[in-house]
Design an enzyme around this catalytic site. Structure first.
Site, PDB file in Angstrom:
ATOM      1  N   TYR A   1      18.214  -3.528   8.104  1.00 31.08           N
ATOM      2  CA  TYR A   1      18.407  -3.553   9.633  1.00 31.08           C
ATOM      3  C   TYR A   1      17.873  -2.132  10.306  1.00 31.08           C
ATOM      4  CZ  TYR A   1      21.344  -7.608   8.629  1.00 31.08           C
ATOM      5  OH  TYR A   1      21.670  -8.918   8.285  1.00 31.08           O
TER       6      TYR A   1
ATOM      7  N   HIS B   1      17.597  -4.606  17.461  1.00 30.05           N
ATOM      8  CA  HIS B   1      19.168  -4.481  17.400  1.00 30.05           C
ATOM      9  C   HIS B   1      19.655  -3.196  17.157  1.00 30.05           C
ATOM     10  CE1 HIS B   1      21.886  -7.287  18.822  1.00 30.05           C
ATOM     11  NE2 HIS B   1      22.391  -7.926  18.034  1.00 30.05           N
TER      12      HIS B   1
ATOM     13  N   TYR C   1      29.024  -3.983  11.480  1.00 32.04           N
ATOM     14  CA  TYR C   1      28.078  -4.916  11.825  1.00 32.04           C
ATOM     15  C   TYR C   1      28.271  -5.217  13.510  1.00 32.04           C
ATOM     16  CZ  TYR C   1      26.363  -5.991   7.114  1.00 32.04           C
ATOM     17  OH  TYR C   1      25.794  -5.842   5.925  1.00 32.04           O
TER      18      TYR C   1
ATOM     19  N   ASN D   1      28.611  -7.496  15.702  1.00 29.43           N
ATOM     20  CA  ASN D   1      29.461  -8.493  16.360  1.00 29.43           C
ATOM     21  C   ASN D   1      30.972  -7.838  16.137  1.00 29.43           C
ATOM     22  OD1 ASN D   1      27.280  -9.873  16.668  1.00 29.43           O
ATOM     23  ND2 ASN D   1      27.836 -11.519  15.444  1.00 29.43           N
TER      24      ASN D   1
ATOM     25  N   ASN E   1      26.696  -9.553  21.778  1.00 26.20           N
ATOM     26  CA  ASN E   1      27.830  -9.694  20.839  1.00 26.20           C
ATOM     27  C   ASN E   1      28.768  -8.346  20.519  1.00 26.20           C
ATOM     28  OD1 ASN E   1      27.857 -12.411  20.903  1.00 26.20           O
ATOM     29  ND2 ASN E   1      26.456 -12.534  19.451  1.00 26.20           N
TER      30      ASN E   1
END
Length: 186
Positions: free
Chosen positions: A14, A19, A64, A66, A112
Site C-alpha cells: 500500500y 489512499h 488499516y 477503516n 471510511n
C-alpha cells in the site's frame, strides 16, 4: 500537544497508493522535524518533537484505514490531547489530484477512515487537511482506484500537494487553524 494524524494503510503493498497520501505528509513532516516514527502500543507509528517551542506528535495508524479510530482515541487519551489539537490528513476523491482543502470539521464524506475516527472520537469536530486524488474513470471500482498508484501524470501535482499540506501543518503549529485555512485553501 498538537497531534497530526495521517491516514493510510500499513504494508509494502500500500506504500505508494492514493489512499496513503496522509502517510506521505506525515513522512514529510517527520523528515522536516527530525522525528523518528516508532511502533507504539497504540497500534500505530508515533513520534514527538518540539517545533517552534510547541510540542507536536505525528501518527500513522497501523490498523488499516477503516479502523483508524482504534489507534487515535487511545493515543489522545494517554497523552491528554484535546480534540482541538488534532489535525487529520487524508485523501479525498472529490478533489482533483494535487488540490488541498482544509476544514475545521465535517462529516466523513464517505471516507471510511474518517468514519472510524468520528465513531471512536465521538465527534466530527476535528480539523482536516484533505488531499485530492480525483475520481476513477471509466467505471473503475473506487476500491481499486484508491488502492492503486498515482499515474506519472498525477505524481507532480500530488508531490506538490503533499509539500503544501506539510507547509500547512507547520503553520498550524503556531497559527490559528482558520488563518491556515485562509492561507492554504485554493
Amino acid at each position: 500537544m498538537k497531534l497530526f494524524v495521517g491516514l493510510g494503510n500499513p504494508g509494502k503493498e500500500y506504500e505508494q497508493t492514493r489512499h496513503n497520501v496522509g502517510f506521505f505528509v506525515i513522512d514529510e513532516l517527520a523528515k522536516r522535524w527530525n522525528v523518528s516514527l516508532k511502533t507504539a502500543k497504540f497500534r500505530g507509528l508515533f513520534g514527538t518533537a518540539s517545533v517552534s517551542g510547541e510540542k507536536v506528535a505525528l501518527c500513522k495508524p497501523l490498523t488499516y484505514m477503516n479502523l483508524s479510530g482504534e489507534c487515535v482515541r487511545p493515543l489522545m487519551d494517554y497523552y491528554d490531547i484535546a480534540i482541538d489539537d488534532v489535525i487529520v490528513i487524508y485523501d479525498d476523491l472529490d478533489l482533483p489530484p494535487g488540490k488541498i482543502r482544509l476544514r475545521l470539521k465535517g462529516s466523513s464524506g464517505g471516507h471510511n477512515g474518517v468514519k472510524s475516527l468520528i465513531h471512536h472520537l465521538g465527534t466530527e469536530q476535528f480539523k482536516r487537511i484533505r488531499i485530492g486524488i480525483g475520481r476513477p474513470a471509466g467505471g473503475q471500482p473506487v476500491t481499486d482506484y484508491v488502492l492503486g498508484r498515482f499515474t506519472e501524470e498525477e505524481k507532480p501535482a500530488v508531490d506538490k500537494a503533499v509539500l503544501r499540506a506539510a507547509d500547512a501543518c507547520e503553520q498550524a503549529v503556531k497559527a490559528p487553524f482558520i488563518q491556515v485555512m485562509n492561507d492554504f485553501n485554493e
